[in-house]
Design a protein around this motif. Structure first.
Motif, short mmCIF file in Angstrom:
data_model
loop_
_atom_site.label_atom_id
_atom_site.label_comp_id
_atom_site.label_asym_id
_atom_site.label_seq_id
_atom_site.Cartn_x
_atom_site.Cartn_y
_atom_site.Cartn_z
N ARG A 58 0.87 -1.05 -0.05
CA ARG A 58 0.02 -0.06 0.10
C ARG A 58 0.85 1.33 0.04
O ARG A 58 0.30 2.24 -0.50
CB ARG A 58 -0.95 0.07 1.09
N ASP A 59 2.10 1.19 0.54
CA ASP A 59 3.07 2.52 0.51
C ASP A 59 3.36 2.76 -0.67
O ASP A 59 4.17 3.74 -0.92
CB ASP A 59 3.83 2.32 1.57
N GLN A 93 5.74 1.47 -2.47
CA GLN A 93 7.19 1.28 -2.77
C GLN A 93 7.26 -0.35 -3.34
O GLN A 93 7.17 -1.28 -2.48
CB GLN A 93 7.96 1.34 -1.54
#
Ligand SMILES: [Zn+2]
Length: 195
Positions: free
Chosen positions: A12-13, A15
């Protein structure tokens, strides 16, 4: 099982990083063994998943509607065994899971072929049942032999990724050095030099 270098994951971030689950059956967990990450919503999703795996499937994949539920059932069994293996909870394989693995492994696995230049591939079309058979056979290998002690959960905070540690010394701790490995390094440095 033949080894490729893993799969790209985007949590979700945002990355993106590469994660090598180390073996076919644990790689299958990435299709959504934890409900919030479910990737297999339709039989077509399963057909799209199989070519992404370390089997390097490059031809037609056939999926029956019933394969979706079957795939999820096998996956849930592997997740339960992997969690037990990673936390050294015995017995790793319980009776219901032994039955599930036996059921799926009974189907014929993918058929290997050699091209004119001794290049390895598979006979196509490959069916989802063949793929699931390969996954179940791999799980039998991993969870009932010495490899079971190499099943680990990433040591990162709140990271639940499961992998087979195939490093020679058996010292792999992280899903990826680029992700949880680095975070731990930064944390250790911060703890040593508080602002
Ligand atoms: Zn991790």
């Amino acid at each position: 099982m033949r080894v490729a270098s893993g799969m790209e994951l985007t949590p979700r971030d945002g990355q993106t990083f590469r994660f090598d689950a180390g073996t076919l059956c644990l790689e299958f967990l990435l299709s959504g063994a934890l409900a919030e990450w479910e990737q297999l919503h339709t039989p077509q999703d399963l057909a799209a998943w199989i070519p992404r795996t370390r089997l390097e499937v490059r031809g037609e994949v056939r999926v029956e509607p019933a394969d979706l539920e079957r795939a999820r059932r096998l996956r849930a069994a592997i997740q339960a065994m992997a969690e037990r293996a990673a936390s050294a909870t015995a017995p790793v394989v319980q009776a219901a899971e032994a039955k599930t693995l036996t059921e799926f492994a009974a189907a014929p696995p993918p058929v290997p072929v050699l091209g004119p230049a001794a290049d390895r591939g598979w006979a196509y079309p490959m069916t989802a049942a063949q793929y699931l058979s390969a996954v179940a056979r791999d799980a039998m290998e991993v969870f009932t032999g010495p490899l079971v002690e190499r099943v680990r959960m990433c040591g990162g905070e709140r990271c639940l990724l499961l992998f087979l540690d195939t490093s020679r010394p058996g010292s792999r701790r992280w899903c990826s050095m680029d992700r949880c490995g680095n975070r731990q390094k930064l944390r250790t440095r911060r703890d040593r030099n508080p602002a």
